[in-house]
Every structure is written in structure tokens, then in C-alpha cells.
Scaffold this active site. Structure first.
Site, short mmCIF file in Angstrom:
data_model
loop_
_atom_site.label_atom_id
_atom_site.label_comp_id
_atom_site.label_asym_id
_atom_site.label_seq_id
_atom_site.Cartn_x
_atom_site.Cartn_y
_atom_site.Cartn_z
N SER A 1 8.67 -12.75 -2.66
CA SER A 1 8.71 -11.64 -1.69
C SER A 1 7.36 -11.50 -1.00
O SER A 1 6.31 -11.79 -1.60
CB SER A 1 9.04 -10.35 -2.43
OG SER A 1 8.76 -9.23 -1.62
N TYR B 1 7.79 -4.15 -9.84
CA TYR B 1 8.66 -5.17 -9.23
C TYR B 1 7.81 -6.24 -8.54
O TYR B 1 7.99 -7.44 -8.74
CB TYR B 1 9.62 -4.51 -8.21
CG TYR B 1 10.11 -5.45 -7.15
CD1 TYR B 1 11.12 -6.36 -7.42
CD2 TYR B 1 9.54 -5.45 -5.87
CE1 TYR B 1 11.55 -7.25 -6.44
CE2 TYR B 1 9.95 -6.33 -4.90
CZ TYR B 1 10.96 -7.23 -5.18
OH TYR B 1 11.36 -8.12 -4.22
N LYS C 1 6.91 -10.57 -9.26
CA LYS C 1 6.92 -11.70 -8.31
C LYS C 1 5.57 -12.42 -8.36
O LYS C 1 5.52 -13.66 -8.37
CB LYS C 1 7.20 -11.19 -6.89
CG LYS C 1 8.57 -10.54 -6.71
CD LYS C 1 9.71 -11.54 -6.85
CE LYS C 1 11.06 -10.90 -6.65
NZ LYS C 1 12.18 -11.77 -7.07
C1 UD1 Z 1 10.76 -3.11 0.04
C2 UD1 Z 1 9.72 -3.68 -0.89
C3 UD1 Z 1 9.85 -5.19 -0.90
C4 UD1 Z 1 11.25 -5.58 -1.24
C5 UD1 Z 1 12.21 -4.97 -0.22
C6 UD1 Z 1 13.65 -5.28 -0.54
C7 UD1 Z 1 7.37 -3.01 -1.17
C8 UD1 Z 1 6.14 -2.51 -0.47
N1 UD1 Z 1 8.43 -3.26 -0.39
O1 UD1 Z 1 10.37 -3.50 1.36
O2 UD1 Z 1 8.99 -5.73 -1.83
O3 UD1 Z 1 11.37 -6.98 -1.23
O4 UD1 Z 1 12.04 -3.55 -0.26
O5 UD1 Z 1 14.08 -4.64 -1.69
O6 UD1 Z 1 7.36 -3.16 -2.35
N2 UD1 Z 1 12.56 3.53 5.63
C9 UD1 Z 1 12.83 4.76 6.20
N3 UD1 Z 1 13.90 5.47 5.73
C10 UD1 Z 1 14.70 5.00 4.72
C11 UD1 Z 1 14.40 3.74 4.15
C12 UD1 Z 1 13.32 3.04 4.62
O7 UD1 Z 1 12.15 5.21 7.10
O8 UD1 Z 1 15.65 5.70 4.33
C13 UD1 Z 1 11.43 2.76 6.15
C14 UD1 Z 1 10.36 2.49 5.12
O9 UD1 Z 1 9.41 3.50 5.12
C15 UD1 Z 1 9.81 1.15 5.62
C16 UD1 Z 1 10.97 0.48 6.32
O10 UD1 Z 1 11.92 1.50 6.54
O11 UD1 Z 1 8.80 1.40 6.57
C17 UD1 Z 1 11.60 -0.61 5.51
O12 UD1 Z 1 11.88 -0.11 4.21
P1 UD1 Z 1 12.72 -0.94 3.15
O13 UD1 Z 1 13.98 -1.42 3.76
O14 UD1 Z 1 12.81 -0.13 1.90
O15 UD1 Z 1 11.84 -2.25 2.88
P2 UD1 Z 1 10.28 -2.40 2.49
O16 UD1 Z 1 9.73 -1.16 1.92
O17 UD1 Z 1 9.59 -3.03 3.64
#
Ligand code: UD1
Length: 472
Positions: free
Chosen positions: A125, A150, A154
Site C-alpha cells: 500500500s 495496519y 505492510k
Molecule cells: C486509507 C489508508 C490506506 C488504505 C486505504 C484502503 C492511511 C493513511 N490510509 O486510505 O492505507 O490502503 O484506506 O483501505 O492509512 N473521506 C471523507 N469522508 C469519508 C471517508 C473518507 O472525506 O466518509 C476522505 C478522507 O479524509 C480521505 C479521502 O476521503 O481524504 C480518502 O479516504 P479513504 O477512502 O478512507 O482512503 P485513504 O485514507 O486515502
């Protein structure tokens, strides 16, 4: 033709990779304990490819089963997806994450050694780049600081694989560092289907669009990015799956450990993703701005040069493609959960909600008789008809509602108003069996999947259909 063992092959990325492998002519053996996936995925892989992969339902740490697999099959390469992957959960139960993710990898490597199998592709990842590297991330950057257990699993597994390659000439480990995979298979049969309320952005958006969750909360709009929301490198899961084929080809011709970023090389903000989703699907996604989520980095994207030049892989699909594919999958899940008629000639309509369905009893005129009953994912039509009977029994005898399900199942009652005019909620086609079929609303065609209610739970050939074709 190679024979590939895919651990976690029933999961989101694993299932798409199995499809690509089978379509490229390889044989596939899936090992998955179905702890975060459904066994029906194996059927769906067969439906798409016309080939049924060998399937072992077991834990990837289970040495007996691993031994059985390596004895029964001459495995040429292993693609290791199986693992726990929820960032937040890993902070609460770190030992479970270290035990599960590290042990399964070690067990696989040891069994591979016994069997003389030397090609390993690992699901890593972008999280291994940690909080301190500059963007875009390049494979040569240091990866020794993660932000959660997590992520640490990795980092650690990558290190284990590098050490093992150093010690074992002739062994290959390809470390694939995924950015943010979203989307689903064009058939609508495979996609990201997390249990309970999704943590990740795209599954959350899709459930809001489907009316199963009220609104999206955008975690912070005060980041140092152009629109203030976080930016990520979203890539289509089908592109990502194809990257695994290239990784296996590479593994057959090289030895040692080698890391590759799999991303598009482009950053997209949360707001941009939400807006693209609405444009691409024509469905509204209500959202509010909330506080930042702990641990989120403002932005990250991949330097994709290495994957392009050495693997010969490049992501091809657009963000709009990804949005349509994610939406198509959610709609197709609804289609599978079509209205069922119970024995009293009333119709139970089920709405998917996490790992549970909400069953709603609706009379032939469309009025909700009883508005919710939690049941386990209603795969069986007969189960749902029985459940509908059960609701009525309880109603009649004044018994209290069934308890809300364990494991954080989330209930959303379907209201009468939803059925009549909330076009985010699929409207069941209700009519007497044999009578004229009622027309579905077609404003948002993908959301409105209709099926004639059936007697005795029997499926009518070609019963489920889209009200109008998908956009584009
Ligand atoms: C996270 C993990 C990554 C993992 C991936 C898939 C970290 C830093 N990130 O990625 O390792 O591989 O999930 O499981 O460990 N967001 C919102 N509202 C929501 C959900 C998300 O605004 O309800 C935003 C988050 O703040 C982020 C973006 O959407 O900026 C993407 O979030 P998400 O899909 O959870 O992925 P990551 O955090 O990038």
C-alpha cells in the site's frame, strides 16, 4: 498457462485480479476464509469468465490447508491479498493485525519453500511511504515509518520479503503499492462491498447516492490543497487488477524484491470525486463538511514511471469511469435484492445495508405494512419470504421488533415517502402476480431496478431488469 494461488481472492481487489488472470488463460486457486467477503463471489467470477476457480475456504495462516493446496496443485506463483485492512480497527486491535497479516505471509513463504514455489506478489500500500516523504511518492523513498498498525504490517511484510529475497537467490517478491482503488467490474457483479458502514470514501459515496446513508461527511476543507479537501490518487480496480498480470510476468523473469507504485499519477480531491460522481451518474450526493479525520495526510499520489517503464503498465480509466463502475455495482447489488412476495401475498422489499438487509413489508398498493426487520444478508429468496412472514406474525401478536443486529449493522427504515417520491431509493414494481407490470420511475435509471414480485419465491426468467439503460 500458469497456476496462480490467490489468497483473499474473494475480496475486492482479489476478485478482480482472479477475473483478469482467468481471462488471460491462467489457472486460479483461491484461498479465502470469507471473513470479509461472500462465497457468491466465486460464482460471480465463474459467471464473468466461464471458468470456475478452485476454491479453498480457509485462513491463509492454516498450514494444513496450505500444505494441501501446494500438494494438490503445482503452483507457479502466489498473489497474496489476504489480510486485515481497516486502518481505524488496526489501532484498536493491533495484535490481531500483526498476528494475522504477518503470520499468513510467513506461513505462505514457508509452504512455498517446501513446495519449491519461488514467485510472490504482495498486496502492499502507498501507506508504506508514511507521513514524511515528499509527493509524488517514488519507489526509492524510505518506507520505515507508518502511521497505524495496519500500515506497519505492510512496512514489516515488505521488509520480511526483502530479507527473504536476499537470503534466497532465485526467489522473487513483487511489492505492489496500491494507491486508492475504487470502481468495480463492468458486469456490475464485483465491487467494493464492505461490511457495515464503509470507512473508505467511494463505498460511502455510493451508499449515500443509493439512499442507504443520509449524507457524506467530508473530513476537513482546510487542508493546504487547491479546494481545501484531501487529494488522493484514485485508480480503477480493473486497471489495478491488470497490474497484477504484469507483476506476475515480471516475477517469472526476475529475481529479488522489487516495489512498484500502482496509481494513475494524478491527484483528485474529495470534492472533485464527489462532483465527478454526481456528473457521471446523474445522482445527487448530499454532503456536509466535518472536522478532519485523524491520521489523514493532505495529499498523496504516485510517481508511476517505474511501473510504466519496467512493468509496461499504465492506468487507463478516468475518474468518471471509476464513479460509474462503483455506482453500477451498488445498483446491481440492489437488483439481486429484488422484491419478494411472502405467503400472505404481501411483498417484502429488501434494501441492502452493510452486511444486513432491511426487509420492508409492503402491501400490493405500495403501503409499508411493517418497516424493518434485520436479517443476515438475504441471499436466499425463501429466507426473505419467511422473514416477511415472521414480521407479520410479530405484528399480529404484538411482539417487539427483533433486536438490531450485532456487529454494527446499521438500520435505515424505509419510509412511505421514500417509496413514493424519494428518487434516491429504488421503487419496487408492485402489482398482482400476473397483472400488468407497473412502470418504475426512471429519473435515475441505475437506481431503479424493478422486478415483478413472485409467488413461492420462484425467480421469473429475465425478471430483473434496468428501467432504462445505464448512462453512457
Ligand atoms: C486509507 C489508508 C490506506 C488504505 C486505504 C484502503 C492511511 C493513511 N490510509 O486510505 O492505507 O490502503 O484506506 O483501505 O492509512 N473521506 C471523507 N469522508 C469519508 C471517508 C473518507 O472525506 O466518509 C476522505 C478522507 O479524509 C480521505 C479521502 O476521503 O481524504 C480518502 O479516504 P479513504 O477512502 O478512507 O482512503 P485513504 O485514507 O486515502
Amino acid at each position: 498457462v500458469m497456476k496462480i494461488l490467490v489468497t483473499g481472492g474473494a475480496g475486492f481487489i482479489g476478485s478482480h485480479t482472479c477475473v483478469e488472470l482467468l481471462e488471460a488463460g491462467h489457472d486460479v486457486v483461491i484461498l479465502d476464509d470469507l471473513s470479509n467477503a461472500s462465497g457468491t463471489v466465486i460464482d460471480k467470477i465463474e459467471t464473468i469468465t466461464g471458468k470456475r476457480p478452485a476454491f479453498y475456504q480457509a485462513d491463509a495462516k492454516d498450514r494444513t490447508v496450505l500444505h494441501e493446496i501446494f500438494t494438490a496443485h503445482r503452483i507457479d506463483a502466489v498473489v497474496h491479498f489476504a489480510g486485515f485492512k481497516a486502518v481505524g480497527e488496526s489501532c484498536h486491535i493491533p495484535l490481531a493485525y500483526y498476528r494475522n497479516n504477518l503470520d499468513s505471509t510467513l506461513a505462505l513463504l514457508e509452504e512455498m519453500a517446501q513446495a519449491g514455489c519461488t514467485r510472490f506478489v504482495f498486496s502492499s500500500s502507498a501507506t508504506v511511504y508514511g507521513p514524511d516523504n515528499a509527493i509524488p511518492y517514488v519507489e526509492t523513498m524510505p518506507t520505515y515509518v507508518a502511521t497505524n498498525p495496519y500500515g506497519w504490517t505492510k512496512v514489516m511484510i515488505e521488509q520480511i520479503l526483502r530479507d527473504y529475497c536476499t537470503a534466497t537467490p532465485g526467489f522473487t517478491a513483487v511489492l505492489l503499492r496500491y494507491f486508492n482503488p475504487i470502481g468495480g467490474h463492468p458486469s456490475g457483479l464485483l465491487g467494493d462491498d464492505p461490511n457495515g458502514i464503509p470507512n473508505n470514501l467511494m463505498p460511502y459515496i455510493a451508499r449515500v447516492a443509493a439512499g442507504q446513508l443520509d449524507k457524506l461527511t467530508i473530513f476537513g476543507d482546510d487542508y493546504p490543497t487547491p479546494d481545501g479537501t484531501c487529494r488522493r490518487d484514485y485508480l480503477h480496480v480493473v486497471d489495478l487488477a491488470k497490474g497484477h498480470l504484469k507483476a506476475i510476468d515480471y516475477a517469472m523473469e526476475h529475481t529479488g524484491a522489487e516495489a512498484f507504485n500502482l496509481g494513475t499519477g494524478h491527484a483528485v480531491s474529495v470534492l472533485e470525486l464527489v462532483n465527478t460522481f454526481m456528473e457521471a451518474t446523474g445522482v445527487n450526493v448530499p454532503y456536509v463538511i466535518g472536522p478532519r479525520r485523524e491520521g489523514d495526510l493532505p495529499q498523496m499520489w504516485a510517481d508511476t514511471h517505474k511501473a510504466e517503464t519496467i512493468l509496461g503498465w499504465k492506468a487507463e480509466k478516468t475518474v468518471a469511469d471509476m464513479c460509474r463502475a462503483s455506482w453500477n455495482f451498488v445498483c446491481s447489488v440492489k437488483k439481486q435484492l429484488c422484491p419478494v412476495r411472502n405467503r400472505n401475498n404481501k411483498t417484502a422489499v429488501s434494501l441492502r445495508d452493510g452486511c444486513f438487509c432491511c426487509l420492508h413489508l409492503v402491501d400490493p398498493g405500495g403501503a409499508v405494512v411493517r418497516d424493518r426487520l434485520p436479517v443476515h444478508m438475504g441471499e436466499q429468496r425463501d429466507d426473505r419470504a419467511d422473514a416477511a412472514d415472521d414480521i407479520e406474525q410479530r405484528e399480529r401478536h404484538g411482539k417487539p421488533e427483533l433486536p438490531v443486529p450485532r456487529q454494527g449493522g446499521h438500520m435505515l427504515p424505509l419510509r412511505q415517502k421514500d417509496i413514493e417520491r424519494d428518487d434516491r431509493v429504488p421503487q419496487p414494481a408492485l402489482s398482482e402476480a400476473g397483472g400488468p407490470r407497473q412502470q418504475c420511475r426512471a429519473d435515475h435509471a441505475e437506481a431503479l431496478l424493478c422486478e415483478q414480485p413472485q409467488r413461492n419465491g420462484a425467480q421469473q426468467p429475465g425478471g430483473a431488469r434496468l428501467a432504462t439503460p445505464l448512462h453512457n
